[in-house]
Design an enzyme around this catalytic site. Structure first.
Site, PDB file in Angstrom:
ATOM      1  N   CYS A  31       0.828  -1.219   0.000  1.00  0.00           N
ATOM      2  CA  CYS A  31       0.000   0.000   0.000  1.00  0.00           C
ATOM      3  C   CYS A  31       0.857   1.262   0.000  1.00  0.00           C
ATOM      4  O   CYS A  31       1.841   1.335   0.725  1.00  0.00           O
ATOM      5  CB  CYS A  31      -0.864   0.077   1.259  1.00  0.00           C
ATOM      6  SG  CYS A  31      -1.989  -1.274   1.428  1.00  0.00           S
ATOM      7  N   GLY A  73      -4.493  -6.318   6.510  1.00  0.00           N
ATOM      8  CA  GLY A  73      -3.239  -5.704   6.059  1.00  0.00           C
ATOM      9  C   GLY A  73      -2.225  -5.453   7.160  1.00  0.00           C
ATOM     10  O   GLY A  73      -2.568  -5.266   8.325  1.00  0.00           O
ATOM     11  N   ALA A 114      -4.206  -1.398  -6.206  1.00  0.00           N
ATOM     12  CA  ALA A 114      -4.348  -0.028  -6.701  1.00  0.00           C
ATOM     13  C   ALA A 114      -3.044   0.442  -7.341  1.00  0.00           C
ATOM     14  O   ALA A 114      -2.802   1.628  -7.496  1.00  0.00           O
ATOM     15  CB  ALA A 114      -4.748   0.896  -5.556  1.00  0.00           C
TER      16      ALA A 114
HETATM   17  P1  XMP Z   1      -0.616  -7.336   3.468  1.00  0.00           P
HETATM   18  O1  XMP Z   1       0.181  -6.442   4.357  1.00  0.00           O
HETATM   19  O2  XMP Z   1      -1.036  -8.587   4.150  1.00  0.00           O
HETATM   20  O3  XMP Z   1      -1.940  -6.497   3.110  1.00  0.00           O
HETATM   21  O4  XMP Z   1       0.083  -7.610   2.182  1.00  0.00           O
HETATM   22  C1  XMP Z   1      -2.944  -6.957   2.244  1.00  0.00           C
HETATM   23  C2  XMP Z   1      -4.000  -5.884   2.069  1.00  0.00           C
HETATM   24  O5  XMP Z   1      -3.452  -4.721   1.442  1.00  0.00           O
HETATM   25  C3  XMP Z   1      -4.531  -3.969   0.857  1.00  0.00           C
HETATM   26  N1  XMP Z   1      -4.138  -3.557  -0.484  1.00  0.00           N
HETATM   27  C4  XMP Z   1      -3.849  -2.287  -0.869  1.00  0.00           C
HETATM   28  N2  XMP Z   1      -3.869  -1.133  -0.172  1.00  0.00           N
HETATM   29  N3  XMP Z   1      -3.129   0.035  -2.107  1.00  0.00           N
HETATM   30  C5  XMP Z   1      -3.521   0.044  -0.805  1.00  0.00           C
HETATM   31  O6  XMP Z   1      -3.527   1.126  -0.189  1.00  0.00           O
HETATM   32  C6  XMP Z   1      -3.093  -1.093  -2.873  1.00  0.00           C
HETATM   33  O7  XMP Z   1      -2.708  -1.083  -4.047  1.00  0.00           O
HETATM   34  C7  XMP Z   1      -3.473  -2.310  -2.206  1.00  0.00           C
HETATM   35  N4  XMP Z   1      -3.575  -3.613  -2.649  1.00  0.00           N
HETATM   36  C8  XMP Z   1      -3.987  -4.317  -1.555  1.00  0.00           C
HETATM   37  C9  XMP Z   1      -5.723  -4.864   0.828  1.00  0.00           C
HETATM   38  O8  XMP Z   1      -6.601  -4.426   1.848  1.00  0.00           O
HETATM   39  C10 XMP Z   1      -5.126  -6.238   1.123  1.00  0.00           C
HETATM   40  O9  XMP Z   1      -6.029  -7.152   1.665  1.00  0.00           O
END
Ligand code: XMP
Length: 467
Positions: free
Chosen positions: A301, A335, A385
């Site tokens: 993120c 996350g 994203a």
């Molecule tokens: P971890 O830390 O386990 O988190 O890899 C997974 C979660 O990250 C979120 N996610 C995003 N958040 N931009 C964001 O701000 C992104 O591009 C993005 N892709 C994933 C999502 O909630 C996921 O479950």
């Protein structure tokens, strides 16, 4: 006034007197949504480098659940759901059949094509007339013979609404491996096989629906296509629909929630992502069955850097869990989990389950192959994203315009970790240890017993291995 926000590395759990004699003496069962319970509080993230059918199937087998990502066409996403529902199906609703007038050659071909060891045989009225297994074909060299001349005619069968326990009893009594389910009319309504029952005993904690099929969730967005996507997913047998947007406290989410309730009634719908108690209250009141919490903590993120928005995850979980408790609605901490300590802190802070992306993305069950570079193995992981994911989504949707939104995620790679069961056992081993330090036999006690202590930079360094 500026509020304080704390994240995983800012806090530790305070140990307390414990009566736990063994780490195996703790129960990890929880609720994923209002209507769905799990034996393991782990959820694989709805990301295209984390969860498709293979990961979702694995997660359900070990007692958690996977959320199939939505960066697929509607048909492809529904097919991923179907793949999970077909696996380990205790009652096969649509078993393979052959007509009694067909030949042995045709039967052999069908069995080879579908990879099955037997076929149910039906007569011209589509009623069950026999069963054909490898044993019936073993010594018959004449492939042009009709099925009816070699099949087993005396078939033990049961009514369609039989319980698994009763089916097991009948199969044991008659020493049979296949039990066809037949309606009064004689029509074939299903099949129970010993193989599937045995698989179930191998994974006694797996997450199953009422029909004995593995549980699976799938994500939808908040666009015009959402109704069609949700309908296709529900038709494919999905157990939970997850409304997945970056900012869940928004009019589009309320509108989508309302629409799903109106069109599909009493389904399980999780909504997110949010990070404040007021968002939890609003989403709970709008009828969600579960709420996903986390704005910007994920490994891929960049929301907090790009938008300057977010809430450190421990504070977000504590505040959201408090609000959710009043509505008896489970929350999923989503996350930022880097290790089993973070998982334990998330659950102790009040999460009912924890969604993980990065840690699972390096495993065999995640989509994509690993690559080797300079002697180390990696797999690909990207934020949904990110610029790259956004571009690919445009190709799926058939839009060719330049990708315009400022990306809020990054694309990169993670270390290859082998089978996902390695990651699961590291995570659950650490969690069990944490629960035993806090004297908790189950996750409810764990939350009640949890006391956090805020640490300083030197406290953090003290806690890391320095040899
Ligand atoms: P971890 O830390 O386990 O988190 O890899 C997974 C979660 O990250 C979120 N996610 C995003 N958040 N931009 C964001 O701000 C992104 O591009 C993005 N892709 C994933 C999502 O909630 C996921 O479950």
């Amino acid at each position: 006034m500026i509020k304080e926000g704390l994240s995983f590395d800012d806090v530790l759990l305070v140990p307390r007197r414990s009566g736990i004699l063994s780490r195996k003496d703790v129960f990890l069962g929880t609720r994923f949504s209002r209507g769905i319970s799990l034996e393991l509080p782990l959820v694989s993230a709805n990301m295209d480098t984390v969860t498709e059918a293979k990961m979702a199937r694995f997660m359900a087998e070990v007692g958690g659940i996977g959320v199939i990502h939505r960066f697929l066409s509607i048909e492809d996403q529904a097919e991923e759901v179907r793949k999970v529902k077909r696996a380990e199906n205790i009652i096969i609703e649509d078993p393979y059949t052959i007509n009694e007038e067909s030949t042995i050659a045709e039967a052999r071909k069908l069995m080879a094509d579908f990879g099955v060891s037997g076929l149910l045989v039906k007569d011209s009225k589509d009623s069950l007339s026999g069963i054909l297994t490898h044993r019936d074909l073993l010594f018959d060299g004449n492939d042009s013979k009709k099925i009816r001349t070699v099949m087993t005619k005396k078939v033990i069968f049961a009514p369609p609404k039989i319980t698994i326990e009763k089916a097991k009893k009948i199969m044991h009594e008659h020493r049979i491996e296949k039990l066809p389910l037949v309606a009064r009319s004689g029509k074939i309504k299903g099949l129970i096989t010993l193989k599937d029952i045995l698989k179930k005993t191998e994974n006694p904690r797996s997450s199953k629906d009422k029909k004995g099929r593995l549980l699976v969730a799938a994500a939808v967005g908040v666009k015009e296509e959402t109704e069609a996507r949700a309908r296709a997913l529900l038709d494919a047998g999905v157990d939970v629909v997850v409304i997945d947007v970056a900012h869940g406290h928004s009019a589009k989410v309320f509108h989508t929630l309302k629409m799903l309730r109106k069109k599909f009634g009493d389904i399980e719908v999780i909504a997110g992502n949010v990070a404040t108690p007021s968002a939890v209250r609003d989403i709970a009141k709008a009828g969600a069955s579960g709420i996903k919490v986390g704005i910007g903590p994920g490994a891929a993120c960049t929301t907090r850097v790009i938008a300057g928005v977010g809430i450190p995850q421990i504070t977000a979980i504590i505040e959201c869990a408090k609000a959710a408790r009043r509505f008896k609605i489970p929350i999923i901490a989503d996350g930022g989990v880097k290790n089993s300590g973070d998982l334990s802190k998330a659950l102790a802070a009040g999460a009912d389950s924890v969604m993980i992306g990065s840690l699972f993305s390096g495993t065999d069950e995640a989509p994509g192959e690993y690559v080797i570079e300079n002697g180390a193995a990696y797999k690909f992981y990207r934020g949904m994203a990110s610029y790259e994911a956004g571009k690919d989504k445009q190709d799926i949707d058939g839009t060719k315009d330049k990708f315009s939104r400022t990306p809020e995620g990054k694309s990169g790679r993670v270390h290859y970790r082998g089978p996902a069961k390695n990651v699961i056992s590291e995570l659950t081993g650490g969690l069990r240890s944490s629960m035993s330090y806090l004297g908790a036999h189950n996750l409810d006690q764990f939350r009640k017993n949890a006391e956090f202590i805020k640490i300083t930079g030197s406290g953090y360094i003290e806690g890391t291995a320095r040899n």
